[in-house]
Design a protein around this motif. Structure first.
Motif, mmCIF file in Angstrom:
data_model
loop_
_atom_site.group_PDB
_atom_site.id
_atom_site.type_symbol
_atom_site.label_atom_id
_atom_site.label_comp_id
_atom_site.label_asym_id
_atom_site.label_seq_id
_atom_site.Cartn_x
_atom_site.Cartn_y
_atom_site.Cartn_z
ATOM 1 N N ASN A 159 -15.783 40.361 -16.764
ATOM 2 C CA ASN A 159 -15.103 39.038 -17.169
ATOM 3 C C ASN A 159 -15.989 37.734 -16.728
ATOM 4 O OD1 ASN A 159 -11.577 39.890 -16.796
ATOM 5 N ND2 ASN A 159 -13.109 40.646 -18.125
ATOM 6 N N VAL A 160 -16.385 37.855 -15.586
ATOM 7 C CA VAL A 160 -17.365 36.899 -15.127
ATOM 8 C C VAL A 160 -18.543 36.823 -15.848
ATOM 9 C CG1 VAL A 160 -18.684 35.883 -13.248
ATOM 10 C CG2 VAL A 160 -16.034 36.546 -12.934
ATOM 11 N N ALA A 161 -19.080 37.868 -16.179
ATOM 12 C CA ALA A 161 -20.287 38.029 -16.922
ATOM 13 C C ALA A 161 -20.328 37.427 -18.091
ATOM 14 C CB ALA A 161 -21.068 39.312 -16.706
ATOM 15 N N GLU A 162 -19.172 37.717 -18.953
ATOM 16 C CA GLU A 162 -19.139 37.303 -20.286
ATOM 17 C C GLU A 162 -18.303 36.020 -20.479
ATOM 18 O OE1 GLU A 162 -20.740 38.573 -22.758
ATOM 19 O OE2 GLU A 162 -21.206 40.742 -22.120
ATOM 20 N N ASN A 163 -17.775 35.464 -19.358
ATOM 21 C CA ASN A 163 -16.743 34.365 -19.457
ATOM 22 C C ASN A 163 -15.584 34.564 -20.457
ATOM 23 O OD1 ASN A 163 -15.792 31.641 -18.911
ATOM 24 N ND2 ASN A 163 -16.907 30.779 -20.548
ATOM 25 N N ALA A 164 -14.792 35.806 -19.988
ATOM 26 C CA ALA A 164 -13.847 36.327 -21.159
ATOM 27 C C ALA A 164 -12.684 35.248 -21.063
ATOM 28 C CB ALA A 164 -13.174 37.680 -20.415
ATOM 29 N N GLY A 165 -11.956 35.277 -22.178
ATOM 30 C CA GLY A 165 -10.711 34.435 -22.428
ATOM 31 C C GLY A 165 -9.536 35.268 -22.651
ATOM 32 N N GLY A 166 -8.761 34.861 -23.698
ATOM 33 C CA GLY A 166 -7.504 35.511 -23.877
ATOM 34 C C GLY A 166 -6.540 34.552 -24.575
ATOM 35 N N VAL A 167 -5.244 34.955 -24.851
ATOM 36 C CA VAL A 167 -4.215 33.925 -25.261
ATOM 37 C C VAL A 167 -3.815 32.922 -24.466
ATOM 38 C CG1 VAL A 167 -3.294 35.921 -26.702
ATOM 39 C CG2 VAL A 167 -2.385 35.766 -24.724
ATOM 40 N N HIS A 168 -3.875 33.164 -22.999
ATOM 41 C CA HIS A 168 -3.656 32.228 -22.073
ATOM 42 C C HIS A 168 -4.495 31.130 -21.945
ATOM 43 C CE1 HIS A 168 -0.462 35.049 -20.167
ATOM 44 N NE2 HIS A 168 0.269 33.845 -20.590
ATOM 45 N N CYS A 169 -5.719 31.239 -22.494
ATOM 46 C CA CYS A 169 -6.952 30.247 -22.272
ATOM 47 C C CYS A 169 -6.377 29.030 -22.964
ATOM 48 C CB CYS A 169 -8.014 30.934 -22.747
ATOM 49 S SG CYS A 169 -8.258 30.869 -24.754
ATOM 50 N N LEU A 170 -5.541 28.866 -23.744
ATOM 51 C CA LEU A 170 -5.128 27.490 -24.245
ATOM 52 C C LEU A 170 -4.611 26.777 -23.203
ATOM 53 C CD1 LEU A 170 -4.300 25.748 -26.588
ATOM 54 C CD2 LEU A 170 -2.164 27.030 -27.039
ATOM 55 N N LYS A 171 -3.846 27.130 -22.375
ATOM 56 C CA LYS A 171 -3.290 26.555 -21.446
ATOM 57 C C LYS A 171 -4.159 26.559 -19.877
ATOM 58 C CE LYS A 171 1.058 25.822 -18.833
ATOM 59 N NZ LYS A 171 2.564 26.092 -18.560
ATOM 60 N N TYR A 172 -4.550 27.602 -19.713
ATOM 61 C CA TYR A 172 -5.266 27.754 -18.184
ATOM 62 C C TYR A 172 -6.957 27.701 -18.307
ATOM 63 C CZ TYR A 172 -0.742 28.649 -16.737
ATOM 64 O OH TYR A 172 0.886 28.516 -16.485
ATOM 65 N N GLY A 173 -7.393 27.991 -19.579
ATOM 66 C CA GLY A 173 -9.003 27.933 -19.642
ATOM 67 C C GLY A 173 -9.582 29.614 -19.594
ATOM 68 N N LEU A 174 -10.576 29.564 -19.432
ATOM 69 C CA LEU A 174 -11.330 30.688 -19.661
ATOM 70 C C LEU A 174 -11.798 31.175 -18.217
ATOM 71 C CD1 LEU A 174 -14.040 29.868 -22.349
ATOM 72 C CD2 LEU A 174 -11.995 30.904 -22.862
ATOM 73 N N THR A 175 -12.543 32.218 -18.082
ATOM 74 C CA THR A 175 -12.641 32.775 -16.701
ATOM 75 C C THR A 175 -13.367 31.704 -15.928
ATOM 76 O OG1 THR A 175 -13.116 34.901 -17.755
ATOM 77 C CG2 THR A 175 -13.921 34.719 -15.645
ATOM 78 N N VAL A 176 -14.568 30.878 -16.245
ATOM 79 C CA VAL A 176 -14.973 29.909 -15.905
ATOM 80 C C VAL A 176 -14.108 28.873 -15.089
ATOM 81 C CG1 VAL A 176 -15.564 28.550 -17.525
ATOM 82 C CG2 VAL A 176 -17.298 28.548 -15.696
ATOM 83 N N HIS A 177 -13.102 28.563 -15.716
ATOM 84 C CA HIS A 177 -12.105 27.737 -15.213
ATOM 85 C C HIS A 177 -11.161 28.302 -14.225
ATOM 86 C CE1 HIS A 177 -13.227 26.219 -19.256
ATOM 87 N NE2 HIS A 177 -13.421 25.463 -18.762
ATOM 88 N N ASN A 178 -11.367 29.602 -13.800
ATOM 89 C CA ASN A 178 -10.457 30.052 -12.932
ATOM 90 C C ASN A 178 -10.966 30.943 -11.867
ATOM 91 O OD1 ASN A 178 -7.141 30.044 -14.207
ATOM 92 N ND2 ASN A 178 -8.778 30.325 -15.855
ATOM 93 N N LEU A 179 -12.329 30.536 -11.523
ATOM 94 C CA LEU A 179 -13.139 30.969 -10.688
ATOM 95 C C LEU A 179 -13.838 29.822 -9.593
ATOM 96 C CD1 LEU A 179 -14.443 33.964 -10.705
ATOM 97 C CD2 LEU A 179 -16.521 32.859 -11.705
ATOM 98 N N LEU A 180 -13.455 30.315 -8.357
ATOM 99 C CA LEU A 180 -13.733 29.313 -7.527
ATOM 100 C C LEU A 180 -15.236 29.775 -6.739
ATOM 101 C CD1 LEU A 180 -10.721 28.868 -5.338
ATOM 102 C CD2 LEU A 180 -11.726 27.320 -6.917
ATOM 103 N N LYS A 181 -15.534 31.251 -6.329
ATOM 104 C CA LYS A 181 -16.524 31.532 -5.545
ATOM 105 C C LYS A 181 -16.930 32.867 -6.200
ATOM 106 C CE LYS A 181 -16.501 32.720 -1.281
ATOM 107 N NZ LYS A 181 -16.334 32.814 0.111
ATOM 108 N N VAL A 182 -18.294 33.128 -5.929
ATOM 109 C CA VAL A 182 -18.914 34.491 -6.624
ATOM 110 C C VAL A 182 -20.057 34.702 -5.615
ATOM 111 C CG1 VAL A 182 -20.015 35.661 -8.291
ATOM 112 C CG2 VAL A 182 -18.378 34.179 -8.908
ATOM 113 N N ASP A 183 -19.901 35.876 -4.994
ATOM 114 C CA ASP A 183 -21.155 36.624 -4.187
ATOM 115 C C ASP A 183 -21.767 37.401 -5.107
ATOM 116 O OD1 ASP A 183 -20.397 35.235 -1.724
ATOM 117 O OD2 ASP A 183 -18.892 36.957 -1.213
ATOM 118 N N ILE A 184 -23.186 37.043 -5.111
ATOM 119 C CA ILE A 184 -23.992 38.223 -6.118
ATOM 120 C C ILE A 184 -25.082 38.783 -5.234
ATOM 121 C CG2 ILE A 184 -23.285 36.718 -7.843
ATOM 122 C CD1 ILE A 184 -26.044 35.208 -7.757
#
Length: 337
Positions: A159-184
């Motif tokens: 999901n992080v790699a592809e910035n996945a969305g879904g029906v809730h993205c209308l209100k809450y945004g995509l993966t990028v909008h729900n991500l605080l920190k990533v260890d890579i």
């Protein structure tokens, strides 16, 4: 133009001695599970874009971060390309393997490490299923908002790699909008942390119908009205000769139409191998050169998932040779094959 990796236009890949690489991995990482027989590799030859398949040279199934680091370091030393894979549900071909590369499968990293209901955050490993996060948060009256249709199976790393969305993205945004920190881990095994625990400071139909008629294929259009994402579903019969090629050509024309009217070729599924040709329609040679420079800063030898996301200028030149607009070919400075 075929979207499978083509060394002629996507760049030559290093020739790798499979037996020598397998032996080196087994010696350096004796506890790492590695698949190398033909029948073991077949299940990993595609992701959700099942029309295109490539059998990987090797498949690695690590259980801990040390194994991932060790594999990346060894592959980097030997100039072996690596493609990472989560659950394999992606529709962009982002996890499509390479015949001359290692497929790094992160599915065993499937632990939810911590849920903080007060902060409304969760810390999870990349192989955790999207839906499992919501199920774990449910006792606190919470859920994880980005909900792609494959949420029952797809992994959060993908999901992080592809910035996945879904029906809730209308209100809450995509993966990028729900991500605080990533260890890579970088391609040479270096650990990096992007972001932090803190929050950052404080978007035709007639033309598609015409294309549908031109290619003699039906198109059903589905929308996320709030964020402007459109999903044209092209109906075709793969058992009929030529229909898959016609469907791919129609899909490409629709993407180019989106760019022409001010949109983007992707709003949530990302670009793996599928849509890579249309990156040439959306971005010019200068922009693509900058993209390659950013990737090269982290992967100078081009070994980490090569050929995905960003087309080479030579691929764009070949793609452009088939798409002349107002008498002008894109990238006129590049050699045509």
């Amino acid at each position: 133009m075929n979207i499978l990796y083509d060394e002629r236009v996507d760049g030559a890949l290093p020739d790798v001695d499979k037996s020598a690489l397998l032996q080196a991995l087994q010696e350096r990482l004796p506890d790492l599970d590695i698949l190398h027989r033909e029948e073991e590799l077949k299940p990993y030859e595609c992701d959700g874009l099942s029309a295109y398949r490539t059998t990987p040279m090797l498949v690695a199934l690590p259980r801990n971060i040390e194994q991932v680091q060790g594999l990346l370091r060894l592959c980097h030393e030997r100039q072996v390309p690596v493609v990472a894979r989560g659950a394999g549900t992606g529709l962009s071909g982002g996890a499509l393997p390479l015949e001359k590369g290692v497929l790094l499968v992160m599915a065993r990293f499937n632990n939810i490490l911590h849920i903080d209901p007060a902060a409304r955050t969760a810390r999870v490993q990349p192989g955790v299923r999207n839906l499992a996060i919501s199920q774990a948060a449910a006792p606190f009256g919470l859920y994880y908002a980005p909900d792609p249709s494959s949420q029952i199976a797809c992994s959060i790393g993908g999901n992080v790699a592809e910035n996945a969305g879904g029906v809730h993205c209308l209100k809450y945004g995509l993966t990028v909008h729900n991500l605080l920190k990533v260890d890579i881990l970088t391609v040479d095994g270096e650990h990096l942390t992007l972001g932090s625990q803190a929050l950052d400071s404080s978007g035709v139909l007639h033309a598609i119908a015409a294309l549908s008629a031109e290619y003699d294929l039906r198109v059903a259009n589905v929308f996320h009205a709030g964020d402007g994402n459109m999903h044209p579903l092209i109906l075709f019969d793969a058992n009929q000769p030529g229909e898959l090629d016609r469907a791919e050509a129609l899909g490409g024309k629709i993407l180019e139409l989106c760019v022409k009217v001010g949109g983007s070729i992707t709003g949530e599924h990302g670009v793996g191998r599928e849509k890579i040709n249309q990156m040439c329609a959306q971005f010019n040679s200068d922009e693509l050169t900058v993209f390659h420079a950013v990737k090269a800063a982290f992967d100078p030898s081009g070994l980490l998932n090569p050929g995905k996301n960003i087309p080479t200028l030579h691929r764009c030149a070949e793609f452009g040779a088939m798409h002349v607009h107002l008498g002008q070919m894109p990238f006129p400075e590049l050699e045509r094959y």
